[in-house]
Design an enzyme around this catalytic site. Structure first.
Site, PDB file in Angstrom:
ATOM      1  N   LYS A  23       0.840  -1.213   0.000  1.00 13.07           N
ATOM      2  CA  LYS A  23       0.000   0.000   0.000  1.00 13.07           C
ATOM      3  C   LYS A  23       0.871   1.258   0.000  1.00 13.07           C
ATOM      4  O   LYS A  23       0.616   2.192  -0.760  1.00 13.07           O
ATOM      5  CB  LYS A  23      -0.915  -0.045   1.235  1.00 13.07           C
ATOM      6  N   ASP A 322       1.684  -1.370  11.821  1.00 13.01           N
ATOM      7  CA  ASP A 322       0.383  -1.856  11.347  1.00 13.01           C
ATOM      8  C   ASP A 322       0.123  -3.319  11.720  1.00 13.01           C
ATOM      9  O   ASP A 322      -0.982  -3.828  11.471  1.00 13.01           O
ATOM     10  CB  ASP A 322       0.295  -1.695   9.824  1.00 13.01           C
ATOM     11  N   LYS A 349      -4.794   5.577  14.538  1.00 15.95           N
ATOM     12  CA  LYS A 349      -4.867   4.921  13.230  1.00 15.95           C
ATOM     13  C   LYS A 349      -6.330   4.959  12.755  1.00 15.95           C
ATOM     14  O   LYS A 349      -7.125   5.738  13.270  1.00 15.95           O
ATOM     15  CB  LYS A 349      -4.328   3.488  13.330  1.00 15.95           C
ATOM     16  N   ARG A 353      -6.654   1.432  17.728  1.00 16.57           N
ATOM     17  CA  ARG A 353      -6.442  -0.023  17.614  1.00 16.57           C
ATOM     18  C   ARG A 353      -6.131  -0.713  18.930  1.00 16.57           C
ATOM     19  O   ARG A 353      -6.352  -1.921  19.056  1.00 16.57           O
ATOM     20  CB  ARG A 353      -5.351  -0.312  16.572  1.00 16.57           C
ATOM     21  N   ARG A 395      -7.579  -3.550   9.195  1.00 11.21           N
ATOM     22  CA  ARG A 395      -6.646  -4.476   9.852  1.00 11.21           C
ATOM     23  C   ARG A 395      -7.311  -5.187  11.032  1.00 11.21           C
ATOM     24  O   ARG A 395      -6.948  -6.312  11.370  1.00 11.21           O
ATOM     25  CB  ARG A 395      -5.367  -3.747  10.264  1.00 11.21           C
TER      26      ARG A 395
HETATM   27  C1  S3P Z   1       2.320   4.620   6.098  1.00 14.54           C
HETATM   28  C2  S3P Z   1       2.915   4.899   7.292  1.00 14.54           C
HETATM   29  C3  S3P Z   1       2.380   4.433   8.579  1.00 14.54           C
HETATM   30  C4  S3P Z   1       1.377   3.301   8.402  1.00 14.54           C
HETATM   31  C5  S3P Z   1       0.403   3.537   7.303  1.00 14.54           C
HETATM   32  C6  S3P Z   1       1.136   3.766   5.984  1.00 14.54           C
HETATM   33  C7  S3P Z   1       2.924   5.183   4.869  1.00 14.54           C
HETATM   34  O1  S3P Z   1       1.729   5.507   9.205  1.00 14.54           O
HETATM   35  O2  S3P Z   1       0.678   3.082   9.608  1.00 14.54           O
HETATM   36  O3  S3P Z   1      -0.453   2.434   7.163  1.00 14.54           O
HETATM   37  O4  S3P Z   1       2.601   4.722   3.754  1.00 14.54           O
HETATM   38  O5  S3P Z   1       3.745   6.102   4.978  1.00 14.54           O
HETATM   39  P1  S3P Z   1       2.554   6.576  10.087  1.00 14.54           P
HETATM   40  O6  S3P Z   1       3.481   7.253   9.159  1.00 14.54           O
HETATM   41  O7  S3P Z   1       1.544   7.540  10.624  1.00 14.54           O
HETATM   42  O8  S3P Z   1       3.222   5.783  11.148  1.00 14.54           O
END
Ligand code: S3P
Length: 435
Positions: A23, A322, A349, A353, A395
């Site tokens: 993702k 995550d 999140k 969570r 999730r």
């Molecule tokens: C992501 C960073 C993470 C993660 C999210 C995707 C990204 O968040 O939890 O699902 O693609 O940069 P944070 O940067 O807030 O930790």
């Protein structure tokens, strides 16, 4: 309609599965492709709701993004660093925090243009000042509810100046937003994180031809010099280790399980889950390790076996942020008490969570003590089927499905469709792997 899970007594999990594209890398390939010169092709892009939100925002600003469908290579016709049109309407980021936060960085420096970003009920509750604050230090003007913290957010594009920014949280979304804004600023920008977060933006910026310097203790300082032009690339997106995590835990805890997850991204800034599963004594093999378009990739084989409790502290959190919900499920099956600390980020999140997992797994008989920054999970507890709810969090939905796999009796899962945010085929893959 709730989904019935875990009704077939003694059924195990066996076979091979390919998880959908990462993702984080999918979002970035669309965004960097959009601001590059020339065409970017993306193989393996995640065809799920979150990247669709990013693509829709880009299209609304005049970027030609081909349809996103499973198995299809996606083409982005870059408009160059300054080519975005002012959108005629509000940009809808859906459920996607990455879309909103990276867009803030991408758009803040578009002098004279106006943009409004919004999202679904969950996203409109998530903190955005963590991005808006640092961008304001570069001269950005971003207004929103709650003093600019909550969407809808209005960006009045400004000419930005470079800055040295220390972020209070290790967040790749915050770091990436600053790096994107830095490309459009008038002088160099350095972002300094407390702990290194995932580095997909840095890798991809380099692959697109940008120069950046990464240094400081444990690669926590990144500097970008503005005015660099990106060149369209052929991106290959590996499978998402955060999606693979559901199968890794399911395989480790389900008696008789033997699963191989193919083509998983193994970027070291994401592999905390493997370290923890090894700490637990899980039987996991990394096979066929290779490098694909600048990201390490491999296949992961997991078989069932006895597990020990884990300890996860603040330093490890960014590498598995995550994966905590599904690790909570693993902890219920381990010997001893597992502990997570330094994880207050989980409260902001898609849902809170820590609270949601304590509540929903608790309904299945888990013994979880919740703290402000983590939880303690009693192992050796037999979960039982129950009526549970994803609370709209992808999730959580998939973690509860993994729990249902080893629970006695049937589980009814409300709002299972949340999984489509990152893994639309999860339910059909589950059915196929249940031998
Ligand atoms: C992501 C960073 C993470 C993660 C999210 C995707 C990204 O968040 O939890 O699902 O693609 O940069 P944070 O940067 O807030 O930790």
């Amino acid at each position: 309609m709730p989904l019935a899970l875990g009704t077939t007594a003694g059924c195990s999990l066996r076979g091979t599965v390919r998880v959908p594209g990462d993702k984080s890398i999918s979002h970035r390939s669309l965004l960097f492709g959009a601001i590059a010169d020339g065409t970017t092709t993306i193989e393996g892009l995640l065809p799920a709701e979150d990247p669709l939100s990013t693509a829709a925002c880009l299209r609304a600003m005049g970027v030609d993004v081909s349809p996103i469908e499973a198995g299809q290579t996606v083409t982005v016709q870059g408009v160059g660093l300054d080519g975005f049109q002012e959108p005629e309407s509000v940009l809808d980021c859906g459920n996607s925090g990455t879309t909103m936060r990276l867009m803030l960085g991408l758009l803040a420096g578009r002098a004279g243009r106006h943009f409004v970003l919004t999202g679904d009920d969950s996203l409109r509750r998530r903190p955005m000042k963590r991005v808006g604050g640092p961008l304001a230090e570069m001269g950005a003007t971003i207004a929103g509810r709650s003093g600019g913290n909550l969407a809808p957010l209005a960006i009045q594009g400004q000419t930005l100046h470079g800055a040295t920014i220390r972020t209070p949280v290790a967040s790749a979304q915050v770091k990436s937003a600053i790096l994107l804004a830095a490309l459009t600023a008038q002088s160099p920008t350095t972002v300094i994180e407390p702990v290194q977060s995932r580095d997909h933006s840095e890798r991809m910026l380099r692959a697109f031809g940008a120069e950046l310097s990464v240094g400081g203790p444990s690669n926590t300082e990144v500097t970008v010099t503005p005015g660099q032009r990106l060149r369209g690339q052929a991106v290959v997106v590996p499978g998402d280790i955060s999606s693979a995590a559901f199968w890794l835990v399911a395989g480790a805890i389900t008696p008789g399980a033997d699963l191989t997850v193919e083509n998983v991204g193994l970027n070291p800034s994401r592999t905390g889950i493997l370290d923890v599963l090894k700490q637990m004594g899980a039987r996991i093999e990394v096979l066929n390790q290779r490098d694909v378009a600048g990201e390490p990739v491999g296949d992961l084989r997991v078989t069932h076996g006895p597990l020990k409790a884990f300890e996860i502290g603040a330093d490890l959190i960014p590498r598995l942020v995550d994966e905590i919900p599904v690790l909570a499920v693993a902890a219920c099956c381990a010997e001893g008490v597992s502990r997570v600390s330094g994880a207050e980020e989980l409260r902001v999140k898609e849902t809170d969570r820590l609270a949601v997992m304590a509540r929903q797994l608790g309904a299945m008989g888990a013994r979880i003590e919740e703290f402000a920054d983590g939880m303690a999970i009693q192992g050796g507890v037999q979960l039982h089927g129950a009526e549970v709810d994803s609370e709209t969090d992808h999730r959580v939905a998939m973690s509860l499905a993994v729990a249902a796999q080893i629970a006695t009796g049937a589980t009814q899962l409300h709002r299972p469709e949340a999984a489509a945010v990152s893994y639309p085929e999860f339910w059909s893959d589950l059915e196929r792997l249940q031998a």
